[in-house]
Design a protein around this motif. Structure first.
Motif, PDB file in Angstrom:
ATOM      1  N   LEU A 259       0.756  -1.163  -0.088  1.00 38.27           N
ATOM      2  CA  LEU A 259      -0.002   0.042   0.102  1.00 38.27           C
ATOM      3  C   LEU A 259       0.935   1.328   0.083  1.00 38.27           C
ATOM      4  O   LEU A 259       0.595   2.259  -0.757  1.00 38.27           O
ATOM      5  CB  LEU A 259      -0.805  -0.053   1.335  1.00 38.27           C
ATOM      6  CG  LEU A 259      -1.739   0.914   1.281  1.00 38.27           C
ATOM      7  CD1 LEU A 259      -3.011   1.267   0.213  1.00 38.27           C
ATOM      8  CD2 LEU A 259      -2.599   1.057   2.776  1.00 38.27           C
ATOM      9  N   PHE A 260       1.818   1.158   0.685  1.00 39.28           N
ATOM     10  CA  PHE A 260       2.914   2.493   1.021  1.00 39.28           C
ATOM     11  C   PHE A 260       3.713   2.469  -0.136  1.00 39.28           C
ATOM     12  O   PHE A 260       3.900   3.563  -0.791  1.00 39.28           O
ATOM     13  CB  PHE A 260       3.502   2.625   2.235  1.00 39.28           C
ATOM     14  CG  PHE A 260       2.850   2.999   3.544  1.00 39.28           C
ATOM     15  CD1 PHE A 260       2.740   4.253   3.960  1.00 39.28           C
ATOM     16  CD2 PHE A 260       1.797   2.210   3.905  1.00 39.28           C
ATOM     17  CE1 PHE A 260       2.189   4.723   5.020  1.00 39.28           C
ATOM     18  CE2 PHE A 260       1.124   2.734   5.281  1.00 39.28           C
ATOM     19  CZ  PHE A 260       1.276   3.767   5.704  1.00 39.28           C
ATOM     20  N   LEU A 261       4.372   1.316  -0.682  1.00 38.45           N
ATOM     21  CA  LEU A 261       5.148   1.329  -1.763  1.00 38.45           C
ATOM     22  C   LEU A 261       4.587   1.821  -3.083  1.00 38.45           C
ATOM     23  O   LEU A 261       5.131   2.253  -3.996  1.00 38.45           O
ATOM     24  CB  LEU A 261       5.959   0.087  -1.684  1.00 38.45           C
ATOM     25  CG  LEU A 261       7.025   0.077  -2.768  1.00 38.45           C
ATOM     26  CD1 LEU A 261       8.123   0.944  -2.522  1.00 38.45           C
ATOM     27  CD2 LEU A 261       7.653  -1.430  -2.682  1.00 38.45           C
TER      28      LEU A 261
ATOM     29  N   THR B  80      -3.962   4.307  -5.840  1.00 43.99           N
ATOM     30  CA  THR B  80      -4.447   5.711  -6.812  1.00 43.99           C
ATOM     31  C   THR B  80      -3.189   6.351  -6.616  1.00 43.99           C
ATOM     32  O   THR B  80      -1.899   5.888  -6.805  1.00 43.99           O
ATOM     33  CB  THR B  80      -5.488   6.195  -5.504  1.00 43.99           C
ATOM     34  OG1 THR B  80      -4.720   6.542  -4.171  1.00 43.99           O
ATOM     35  CG2 THR B  80      -6.655   5.405  -5.391  1.00 43.99           C
ATOM     36  N   ALA B  81      -3.497   7.690  -7.216  1.00 42.78           N
ATOM     37  CA  ALA B  81      -2.482   8.545  -7.448  1.00 42.78           C
ATOM     38  C   ALA B  81      -1.672   9.297  -6.217  1.00 42.78           C
ATOM     39  O   ALA B  81      -1.349  10.436  -6.161  1.00 42.78           O
ATOM     40  CB  ALA B  81      -2.900   9.990  -8.504  1.00 42.78           C
TER      41      ALA B  81
ATOM     42  N   TRP C  57      -2.604   5.301   5.955  1.00 51.52           N
ATOM     43  CA  TRP C  57      -1.887   5.325   4.738  1.00 51.52           C
ATOM     44  C   TRP C  57      -2.609   6.754   4.167  1.00 51.52           C
ATOM     45  O   TRP C  57      -1.861   7.556   3.586  1.00 51.52           O
ATOM     46  CB  TRP C  57      -2.262   4.375   3.812  1.00 51.52           C
ATOM     47  CG  TRP C  57      -1.544   4.725   2.365  1.00 51.52           C
ATOM     48  CD1 TRP C  57      -0.454   4.736   1.826  1.00 51.52           C
ATOM     49  CD2 TRP C  57      -2.462   5.242   1.238  1.00 51.52           C
ATOM     50  NE1 TRP C  57      -0.419   5.016   0.685  1.00 51.52           N
ATOM     51  CE2 TRP C  57      -1.672   5.064   0.117  1.00 51.52           C
ATOM     52  CE3 TRP C  57      -3.941   5.027   1.291  1.00 51.52           C
ATOM     53  CZ2 TRP C  57      -2.259   5.493  -1.218  1.00 51.52           C
ATOM     54  CZ3 TRP C  57      -4.475   5.181  -0.153  1.00 51.52           C
ATOM     55  CH2 TRP C  57      -3.777   5.710  -0.981  1.00 51.52           C
ATOM     56  N   GLU C  58      -3.529   6.785   3.922  1.00 50.52           N
ATOM     57  CA  GLU C  58      -4.658   8.019   3.349  1.00 50.52           C
ATOM     58  C   GLU C  58      -4.182   9.292   4.180  1.00 50.52           C
ATOM     59  O   GLU C  58      -3.869  10.317   3.455  1.00 50.52           O
ATOM     60  CB  GLU C  58      -5.925   7.819   3.399  1.00 50.52           C
ATOM     61  CG  GLU C  58      -6.713   6.835   2.490  1.00 50.52           C
ATOM     62  CD  GLU C  58      -8.107   6.889   2.596  1.00 50.52           C
ATOM     63  OE1 GLU C  58      -8.630   7.627   3.018  1.00 50.52           O
ATOM     64  OE2 GLU C  58      -8.694   5.644   1.750  1.00 50.52           O
TER      65      GLU C  58
END
Length: 234
Positions: free
Chosen positions: A104-106, A110-111, A223-224
């Motif tokens: 998810l982080f790497l 999405t953009a 993350w968001e």
């Protein structure tokens, strides 16, 4: 002399008690006469109840962890700006979640801005070598010791909060000056008592399924929020 494998008649039929137990757990495997409509109605009721339970649990986490997630995200963003790397780890289902965290982080879906992230659970050769030669309790701590440095981020997941190898990894990460983030279920277990966890997010449920579903929500929100903090929008 070699003996031919036993046939089903030689082994004997499955006992009625065993068949009944299997049928109670898995109605679609039940060989006894079944009221299909009743089974489907029960499946629908159970599915709706579980969906309502996870929705309510997730909503309760907003008040409990909302501001703390914001604070944690700001620290994560600061670590990434300074060149830090995120290391995620866990056992079993939490191992899969750790890989999801890293991806998810790497590689954002999405953009979003990709940031350095590694799962410490993906290298089977390394994990089995450490388990065999040293002990399973150090499979994550040894990797943190090898790769981690001050300013990096350690994210450990455990449904019980008591996974020894996760706790040892937090201790090693804290020793190296890393930001430590823990996700646990139940009442937090030993993770809630650990002095080496900077940010702890507990999902107050005794159901492993609900805990892991809610933990998925927590790290996606983290993350968001981290993405927002990286663009100075948080």
């Amino acid at each position: 002399m070699l003996r031919a494998p036993q046939s089903r008649t030689e082994v004997g039929p499955v006992s009625a008690g065993v068949a009944g137990a299997i049928g109670a757990l898995y109605p679609f495997l039940d060989t006894r006469p079944t009221d299909v409509d009743a089974v489907l109605a029960e499946v629908a009721r159970s599915t709706a109840a579980k969906a309502a339970e996870i929705v309510a649990l997730r909503e309760s986490l907003v008040a409990e962890h909302g501001q703390r997630l914001v604070d944690c995200a700001r620290r994560c963003a600061a670590a990434f700006r300074a060149g830090g790397t995120l290391y995620a780890f866990g056992n079993g289902g939490s191992s899969t979640d750790a890989q999801d965290v890293a991806q998810l982080f790497l590689h954002p879906p999405t953009a979003g801005r990709p940031v350095p992230a590694i799962s410490l659970t993906h290298d089977v050769a390394l994990i089995t070598a450490l388990s065999n030669d040293v002990g399973f309790e150090v499979v994550f701590a040894r990797q943190v010791a090898a790769f981690g440095r001050a300013g990096d981020i350690a994210v450990g997941l455990s449904t019980s909060g008591g996974s020894k190898n996760v706790l040892h990894a937090f201790e090693e990460a804290a020793r190296r000056g890393m930001l430590t983030i823990g996700l646990a279920g139940y009442d937090g277990g030993r993770m809630a008592e650990c002095e080496f966890v900077d940010h702890l997010f507990v999902v107050p449920s005794a159901s492993v399924h609900r805990v892991q579903e809610a933990q998925t929500t927590i790290y996606h929100v983290l993350w968001e929020l981290t993405q927002q903090a990286l663009t100075d929008e948080l």
